[in-house]
Write an enzyme that holds these catalytic residues in place. Structure first.
Site, PDB file in Angstrom:
ATOM      1  N   HIS A  88     -86.593 -27.987  79.087  1.00 25.40           N
ATOM      2  CA  HIS A  88     -87.080 -29.212  78.770  1.00 25.40           C
ATOM      3  C   HIS A  88     -88.556 -29.316  78.327  1.00 25.40           C
ATOM      4  O   HIS A  88     -89.324 -28.851  79.137  1.00 25.40           O
ATOM      5  CB  HIS A  88     -86.784 -29.814  80.221  1.00 25.40           C
ATOM      6  CG  HIS A  88     -87.142 -31.520  80.151  1.00 25.40           C
ATOM      7  ND1 HIS A  88     -86.767 -32.157  81.414  1.00 25.40           N
ATOM      8  CD2 HIS A  88     -87.150 -32.315  79.270  1.00 25.40           C
ATOM      9  CE1 HIS A  88     -87.023 -33.285  81.113  1.00 25.40           C
ATOM     10  NE2 HIS A  88     -87.314 -33.573  79.883  1.00 25.40           N
ATOM     11  N   ALA A 106     -77.987 -37.373  61.135  1.00 25.05           N
ATOM     12  CA  ALA A 106     -78.316 -35.859  61.958  1.00 25.05           C
ATOM     13  C   ALA A 106     -77.310 -36.118  63.226  1.00 25.05           C
ATOM     14  O   ALA A 106     -77.269 -37.222  63.588  1.00 25.05           O
ATOM     15  CB  ALA A 106     -79.801 -35.845  62.376  1.00 25.05           C
ATOM     16  N   ASP A 125     -69.291 -37.203  54.810  1.00 24.44           N
ATOM     17  CA  ASP A 125     -70.175 -36.400  55.351  1.00 24.44           C
ATOM     18  C   ASP A 125     -71.110 -35.866  54.602  1.00 24.44           C
ATOM     19  O   ASP A 125     -70.768 -35.276  53.543  1.00 24.44           O
ATOM     20  CB  ASP A 125     -68.980 -35.339  55.857  1.00 24.44           C
ATOM     21  CG  ASP A 125     -69.508 -34.231  56.783  1.00 24.44           C
ATOM     22  OD1 ASP A 125     -70.786 -33.955  56.794  1.00 24.44           O
ATOM     23  OD2 ASP A 125     -68.738 -33.605  57.493  1.00 24.44           O
ATOM     24  N   SER A 183     -78.456 -35.972  66.947  1.00 23.53           N
ATOM     25  CA  SER A 183     -79.688 -36.199  67.394  1.00 23.53           C
ATOM     26  C   SER A 183     -80.048 -35.990  68.934  1.00 23.53           C
ATOM     27  O   SER A 183     -81.157 -36.295  69.327  1.00 23.53           O
ATOM     28  CB  SER A 183     -80.095 -37.676  66.999  1.00 23.53           C
ATOM     29  OG  SER A 183     -79.295 -38.678  67.759  1.00 23.53           O
ATOM     30  N   THR A 186     -88.701 -35.267  63.294  1.00 18.92           N
ATOM     31  CA  THR A 186     -89.077 -35.597  64.611  1.00 18.92           C
ATOM     32  C   THR A 186     -90.515 -34.799  64.991  1.00 18.92           C
ATOM     33  O   THR A 186     -90.539 -33.744  64.638  1.00 18.92           O
ATOM     34  CB  THR A 186     -87.952 -35.253  65.631  1.00 18.92           C
ATOM     35  OG1 THR A 186     -88.602 -35.019  67.027  1.00 18.92           O
ATOM     36  CG2 THR A 186     -87.415 -33.955  65.297  1.00 18.92           C
ATOM     37  N   ASP A 187     -91.196 -35.273  66.170  1.00 16.34           N
ATOM     38  CA  ASP A 187     -92.409 -34.430  66.536  1.00 16.34           C
ATOM     39  C   ASP A 187     -91.720 -33.392  67.453  1.00 16.34           C
ATOM     40  O   ASP A 187     -92.739 -32.309  67.778  1.00 16.34           O
ATOM     41  CB  ASP A 187     -92.988 -35.426  67.412  1.00 16.34           C
ATOM     42  CG  ASP A 187     -92.390 -35.926  68.830  1.00 16.34           C
ATOM     43  OD1 ASP A 187     -91.305 -35.987  68.751  1.00 16.34           O
ATOM     44  OD2 ASP A 187     -93.058 -36.508  69.525  1.00 16.34           O
ATOM     45  N   GLU A 188     -90.443 -33.333  67.763  1.00 14.57           N
ATOM     46  CA  GLU A 188     -89.816 -32.229  68.646  1.00 14.57           C
ATOM     47  C   GLU A 188     -89.951 -30.843  67.803  1.00 14.57           C
ATOM     48  O   GLU A 188     -89.751 -29.805  68.529  1.00 14.57           O
ATOM     49  CB  GLU A 188     -88.489 -32.628  69.026  1.00 14.57           C
ATOM     50  CG  GLU A 188     -88.522 -33.626  69.849  1.00 14.57           C
ATOM     51  CD  GLU A 188     -87.134 -34.190  70.511  1.00 14.57           C
ATOM     52  OE1 GLU A 188     -86.362 -33.388  70.944  1.00 14.57           O
ATOM     53  OE2 GLU A 188     -86.837 -35.461  70.758  1.00 14.57           O
ATOM     54  N   PRO A 225     -80.430 -41.240  85.970  1.00 19.23           N
ATOM     55  CA  PRO A 225     -80.495 -39.993  86.593  1.00 19.23           C
ATOM     56  C   PRO A 225     -82.006 -39.505  85.968  1.00 19.23           C
ATOM     57  O   PRO A 225     -82.169 -39.623  84.664  1.00 19.23           O
ATOM     58  CB  PRO A 225     -79.245 -39.388  85.893  1.00 19.23           C
ATOM     59  CG  PRO A 225     -78.797 -40.282  84.687  1.00 19.23           C
ATOM     60  CD  PRO A 225     -79.526 -41.555  85.235  1.00 19.23           C
ATOM     61  N   TYR A 277     -81.314 -28.884  69.084  1.00 20.48           N
ATOM     62  CA  TYR A 277     -81.870 -30.012  68.154  1.00 20.48           C
ATOM     63  C   TYR A 277     -83.050 -29.652  67.212  1.00 20.48           C
ATOM     64  O   TYR A 277     -82.943 -29.904  66.247  1.00 20.48           O
ATOM     65  CB  TYR A 277     -81.609 -31.149  69.177  1.00 20.48           C
ATOM     66  CG  TYR A 277     -82.351 -32.305  68.373  1.00 20.48           C
ATOM     67  CD1 TYR A 277     -81.745 -32.959  67.128  1.00 20.48           C
ATOM     68  CD2 TYR A 277     -83.586 -32.736  68.778  1.00 20.48           C
ATOM     69  CE1 TYR A 277     -82.395 -33.799  66.488  1.00 20.48           C
ATOM     70  CE2 TYR A 277     -84.272 -33.926  68.295  1.00 20.48           C
ATOM     71  CZ  TYR A 277     -83.511 -34.540  67.063  1.00 20.48           C
ATOM     72  OH  TYR A 277     -84.287 -35.531  66.542  1.00 20.48           O
ATOM     73  N   LYS A 287     -83.467 -29.252  63.275  1.00 20.48           N
ATOM     74  CA  LYS A 287     -84.671 -30.304  62.668  1.00 20.48           C
ATOM     75  C   LYS A 287     -85.515 -29.509  61.937  1.00 20.48           C
ATOM     76  O   LYS A 287     -86.034 -29.733  60.678  1.00 20.48           O
ATOM     77  CB  LYS A 287     -85.165 -31.454  63.433  1.00 20.48           C
ATOM     78  CG  LYS A 287     -84.112 -32.480  64.020  1.00 20.48           C
ATOM     79  CD  LYS A 287     -83.270 -33.234  62.978  1.00 20.48           C
ATOM     80  CE  LYS A 287     -84.372 -34.094  62.109  1.00 20.48           C
ATOM     81  NZ  LYS A 287     -83.617 -35.065  61.274  1.00 20.48           N
TER      82      LYS A 287
END
Ligand code: NAD
Ligand code: TYD
Length: 335
Positions: free
Chosen positions: A277, A81, A59, A83, A123-125, A205, A150, A154
């Site tokens: 979102h 991570a 871990d 993710s 990430t680009d997020e 979905p 998330y 990050k």
């Protein structure tokens, strides 16, 4: 060269290890992974007996496990991570623990063990969302504005990684990459979820109006970007990595998958939107292209087809993954 890869049993980490063993057979790779629901050693069964590869179950939040694994290591490539955005909405605590605290534990151990390069896979997020139909893209100077637990965790990890460079001189690099797709992606993410649901006769979905846009990159192109940053990237620098030149929304992606699998568009079902979102992601990757000569080699359309073929050929892999813990998650998420 001895490389510690964290999270090497996950989607991108396992693709990276397979890529590295193929291209740099002289290097030693240690895969350090906790084997959460997302970790799967079957991804690496082709190389499990390869003498240049070894696996350590551990871990990244555990100081002594990390310290022992890092002895004699030259480079750390940090993928481990939590993710998945939807899981971070259900249970944010594990995201803060692994993504923030775990990264800090790795950074401390890297200083202690004189690691020559700590590469952080992000990430680009972390940049938040862009407006639909704008021509804006994220780049290395975009201010951070994460909007999910998330991406916030990050973002925290990116800041910590940079702070260890400025404060302690740790030789770091960071990549902020867009959405990946390809083999061994856990079927909770939209592309493998859509493919495997259709094969099982279930519907896809689609959250909200389906007009949300993601910047898609085939996973091998992400691996080659990290490879170039490791060999030619400038210490202390961040590189944005992305794949698309034109926007494609989730509904269009779902329709392509339906068409390739020869199904009806009735198999697309609109469901309740994800809270918070992000509307649109798009990444400008001119810095890594100009400075390191990287560009994506795999087009979205062709490699979506290849990915669908992979899932068709590897039903055993995903059917096993989709039973057990995942079933409970699916029922809770899409109830
Ligand atoms: P994944 O969820 O498929 O794999 C994560 C791996 O980390 C798993 O093998 C899991 O067992 C391991 N792990 C989780 N917690 C751990 C812990 N505490 N200690 C040790 N190992 C632990 O994720 P992925 O999609 O392969 O993403 C890998 C990295 O790339 C992540 O850091 C993610 O933020 C980043 N990223 C992903 C994407 C994407 O589209 N998937 C895009 C850009 C960046
Ligand atoms: P996902 O694969 O979870 O990646 P991320 O949230 O990190 O971008 O989702 C990609 C896009 O697909 C995102 O806009 C959310 C959407 N989505 C759906 O419409 N339905 C789903 O069942 C899932 C999992 C995602």
């Amino acid at each position: 060269m001895k490389i510690l890869v964290t999270g090497g049993a996950g989607f991108i980490g396992s693709n990276f290890i397979l890529y590295w063993v193929k291209n740099y057979p002289q290097d030693q790779i240690i895969n350090f992974d906790k084997l959460t629901y997302a970790g799967n050693l079957e991804n690496l069964k082709d190389i499990e007996k390869n003498p240049s590869y070894s696996f350590v179950k551990g871990d990244i939040c555990n100081v002594s496990e990390v310290d022992i694994a890092m002895r004699g290591v030259d480079w750390v490539v940090h993928f481990a991570a939590e993710s998945h955005v939807d899981r971070s909405i259900m249970e944010p605590a594990a995201f803060v623990m692994t993504n923030v605290v775990g990264t800090q534990v790795l950074l401390d151990a890297s200083l202690k063990n004189n690691i020559k390069r700590f590469h952080h896979v992000s990430t680009d997020e972390v940049f938040g969302q862009l407006l639909l139909d704008s021509d804006q893209k994220f780049n290395e100077s975009t201010p951070y504005n994460p909007r999910s637990p998330y991406s916030a965790s990050k973002a925290g990890s990116d800041h910590l990684v940079r702070s260890y460079h400025y404060t302690f001189g740790l030789p770091i690099t960071i990549t902020n990459c867009s959405n990946n797709f390809g083999p061994y992606q856990f079927p909770e993410k939209i592309i493998p979820l859509a493919i495997t649901n259709l094969i099982e006769g279930k519907r896809i979905p689609i959250y909200g109006d389906g007009l949300h846009v993601r910047d898609w990159l085939y996973v091998e192109d992400h691996c080659s970007a990290i490879d170039l940053v490791l060999s030619k990237g400038k210490v202390g620098e961040t590189y944005c990595v992305g794949g698309m030149s034109e926007d494609i929304n989730n509904l269009e992606v779902a329709k392509k998958i339906v068409r390739i699998l020869g199904k009806s568009e009735d198999m697309i079902e609109f469901v309740k939107d994800r809270p918070g979102h992000d509307r649109r992601y798009a990444v400008e990757w001119s810095k890594i292209k100009k400075e390191l000569g990287w560009e994506p080699l795999h087009s979205f359309d062709q490699w979506l087809e290849e990915t669908i073929s992979w899932y068709k050929k590897n039903e055993n892999w995903w059917r096993k993954v989709k039973s057990g813990e995942y079933k409970k998650y699916y029922e809770q998420q899409y109830k």
